[in-house]
Design a protein around this motif. Structure first.
Motif, short mmCIF file in Angstrom:
data_model
loop_
_atom_site.label_atom_id
_atom_site.label_comp_id
_atom_site.label_asym_id
_atom_site.label_seq_id
_atom_site.Cartn_x
_atom_site.Cartn_y
_atom_site.Cartn_z
N GLU A 71 34.79 39.49 42.52
CA GLU A 71 35.91 38.92 41.78
C GLU A 71 36.33 39.82 40.64
OE1 GLU A 71 34.49 35.21 40.38
OE2 GLU A 71 33.94 34.57 42.40
N GLU A 72 35.39 40.60 40.15
CA GLU A 72 35.69 41.42 38.99
C GLU A 72 36.29 42.78 39.35
OE1 GLU A 72 32.09 41.18 36.79
OE2 GLU A 72 32.52 39.15 36.16
N GLY A 73 36.84 42.88 40.55
CA GLY A 73 37.61 44.06 40.89
C GLY A 73 38.79 44.13 39.91
N VAL A 74 39.28 45.33 39.69
CA VAL A 74 40.32 45.46 38.66
C VAL A 74 41.46 46.34 39.18
CG1 VAL A 74 38.99 47.30 37.53
CG2 VAL A 74 40.72 46.09 36.22
N GLU A 75 42.68 46.00 38.78
CA GLU A 75 43.85 46.75 39.20
C GLU A 75 44.76 46.93 37.99
OE1 GLU A 75 45.76 45.08 42.57
OE2 GLU A 75 46.97 46.88 42.90
N LEU A 76 45.10 48.19 37.74
CA LEU A 76 45.87 48.47 36.52
C LEU A 76 46.56 49.82 36.65
CD1 LEU A 76 45.96 46.72 33.89
CD2 LEU A 76 44.18 48.18 32.97
N GLY A 77 47.83 49.87 36.32
CA GLY A 77 48.56 51.13 36.27
C GLY A 77 48.50 51.94 37.57
N GLY A 78 48.46 51.25 38.71
CA GLY A 78 48.44 51.95 40.00
C GLY A 78 47.04 52.30 40.49
N LEU A 79 46.04 51.95 39.71
CA LEU A 79 44.65 52.21 40.11
C LEU A 79 43.98 50.90 40.48
CD1 LEU A 79 42.98 54.60 37.52
CD2 LEU A 79 43.03 54.90 39.99
N ARG A 80 43.15 50.94 41.50
CA ARG A 80 42.44 49.73 41.88
C ARG A 80 40.98 50.06 42.14
NH1 ARG A 80 43.41 46.22 47.14
NH2 ARG A 80 42.06 44.50 46.56
N LEU A 81 40.07 49.31 41.52
CA LEU A 81 38.64 49.52 41.72
C LEU A 81 38.01 48.26 42.28
CD1 LEU A 81 37.25 51.35 38.54
CD2 LEU A 81 38.22 52.32 40.61
N PRO A 107 42.85 56.35 48.99
CA PRO A 107 41.47 56.25 48.49
C PRO A 107 41.13 57.47 47.64
CG PRO A 107 41.57 55.96 50.88
CD PRO A 107 42.91 56.45 50.45
N ILE A 108 40.42 57.25 46.54
CA ILE A 108 39.96 58.38 45.74
C ILE A 108 38.43 58.34 45.67
CG2 ILE A 108 42.04 58.77 44.38
CD1 ILE A 108 40.88 57.16 42.15
N VAL A 109 37.87 59.54 45.53
CA VAL A 109 36.41 59.64 45.54
C VAL A 109 35.91 59.88 44.13
CG1 VAL A 109 34.43 60.88 46.49
CG2 VAL A 109 36.48 60.55 47.90
N LEU A 110 35.13 58.94 43.63
CA LEU A 110 34.56 59.05 42.29
C LEU A 110 33.04 59.04 42.39
CD1 LEU A 110 36.73 56.32 40.52
CD2 LEU A 110 36.87 58.77 40.06
N ARG A 166 31.56 53.83 37.30
CA ARG A 166 31.16 52.83 36.28
C ARG A 166 31.94 53.00 34.99
NH1 ARG A 166 25.88 54.04 37.52
NH2 ARG A 166 25.55 55.00 35.48
N LEU A 167 32.15 54.26 34.62
CA LEU A 167 32.89 54.56 33.40
C LEU A 167 34.33 54.05 33.50
CD1 LEU A 167 33.02 56.10 30.66
CD2 LEU A 167 33.43 58.20 31.96
N LEU A 168 34.97 54.38 34.62
CA LEU A 168 36.35 53.95 34.80
C LEU A 168 36.43 52.42 34.89
CD1 LEU A 168 39.32 54.70 35.22
CD2 LEU A 168 38.87 54.94 37.67
N HIS A 169 35.47 51.81 35.57
CA HIS A 169 35.47 50.35 35.69
C HIS A 169 35.34 49.71 34.30
CE1 HIS A 169 33.70 46.30 36.57
NE2 HIS A 169 34.72 46.31 37.41
N PHE A 170 34.44 50.26 33.49
CA PHE A 170 34.29 49.71 32.13
C PHE A 170 35.58 49.88 31.33
CE2 PHE A 170 33.44 50.02 27.62
CZ PHE A 170 32.80 48.81 27.41
N LEU A 171 36.15 51.08 31.38
CA LEU A 171 37.37 51.33 30.60
C LEU A 171 38.52 50.44 31.07
CD1 LEU A 171 37.26 55.24 30.35
CD2 LEU A 171 36.94 53.62 28.46
N MET A 172 38.63 50.27 32.41
CA MET A 172 39.74 49.46 32.94
C MET A 172 39.56 47.97 32.64
SD MET A 172 40.62 51.29 36.56
CE MET A 172 41.95 50.16 37.03
N THR A 173 38.30 47.51 32.66
CA THR A 173 38.09 46.08 32.37
C THR A 173 38.10 45.80 30.87
OG1 THR A 173 35.70 46.43 32.62
CG2 THR A 173 36.85 45.45 34.50
N HIS A 174 38.15 46.87 30.07
CA HIS A 174 38.29 46.71 28.61
C HIS A 174 39.45 47.58 28.14
CE1 HIS A 174 34.15 45.64 29.62
NE2 HIS A 174 34.20 44.83 28.60
N ALA A 175 40.55 47.48 28.88
CA ALA A 175 41.69 48.38 28.64
C ALA A 175 42.34 48.14 27.29
CB ALA A 175 42.72 48.20 29.75
#
Ligand code: CA
Length: 232
Positions: free
Chosen positions: A129-139, A152-155, A161-170
């Motif tokens: 449920e905690e998937g996140v979508e913002l500014g054209g990016l989806r995790l 698809p992008i390869v991280l 984890r870093l991007l997920h944290f930043l996006m969920t605390h945008a």
């Protein structure tokens, strides 16, 4: 993948019984006999679930769970309370304190293993449920998939984890120290420069999709994810 479980139990026989059964079920278990040690480990090692005795010498299980629920780093870690008391009022107190489940002693080891698997499943369901979508990016953390638009992008795991944290605390600025705490689990031997290295790698991947401008440096403070313009 074997989940890491922290067991907090002061009775050696009970501890041993649980330890053997959880390890047999494939879990990696760390056992301690008081809540102070547990509190230290919780912040260093990030277990995926905690089995917590209610009555412990020193800090009680009840107090530990209240500390956990007030701390951003271990707020989400599922807790199963182990209690010798079977009175209804104690079960309610355990759940109200923030336990996810409780098991009354004496319990069958098979039941305990089943309960642990159940809290881990619930936790996994929550992270979908905690998937996140913002500014054209989806995790999508559950599948570890990332999309830029439909591509698809390869991280790497840390960049993910870093991007997920930043996006969920945008839109909020995080210092390097805070990012180390939340993304790396506050491991003391990691230097703050490490954050810069992973931010660079992350931007490098996002640059291919013209999305790197959302990972912003806030001079003198740290980093943020923002869909707005940069300050500098
Ligand atoms: Ca006890």
């Amino acid at each position: 993948m074997s989940a890491r479980i922290l067991l907090v139990e002061d009775e050696p026989d009970v501890s041993e019984l649980i330890l053997v059964n959880l390890r047999h079920a494939g879990f990696v278990v760390n056992a301690v006999d008081d809540a102070e040690k547990a509190w230290k480990l919780l912040r260093e090692e990030r277990p995926e679930a905690v089995l917590l005795d209610w009555l412990l010498p020193g800090m009680s299980g009840f107090q530990l769970i209240r500390h956990m629920r007030a701390d951003q780093r271990c707020r989400e870690v599922p807790v199963i309370m182990l209690t010798a008391r079977s009175a209804e009022v104690d079960k309610i107190a355990a759940l109200e304190a923030g336990a996810d489940d409780y098991v009354t002693k004496p319990f069958s080891p098979r039941e305990l293993v089943a309960r642990v698997k159940a809290v881990l499943r619930r936790r996994d369901a929550k992270s979908i449920e905690e998937g996140v979508e913002l500014g054209g990016l989806r995790l999508m953390p559950h599948t570890r998939k990332a999309l830029a638009g439909k591509t698809p992008i390869v991280l790497g795991p840390t960049e993910f984890r870093l991007l997920h944290f930043l996006m969920t605390h945008a839109e909020r600025v995080h210092s390097r120290g805070q990012l180390l705490d939340y993304v790396w689990g506050g491991r003391l031997h990691i230097e703050e420069r490490t954050v810069d290295v992973h931010i660079r790698r992350l931007r490098c991947v996002l640059e291919d999709h013209q999305l790197d401008a959302m990972v912003q440096t806030v001079r003198g403070i740290g980093y943020r994810f923002s869909t707005g313009p940069t300050d500098a």
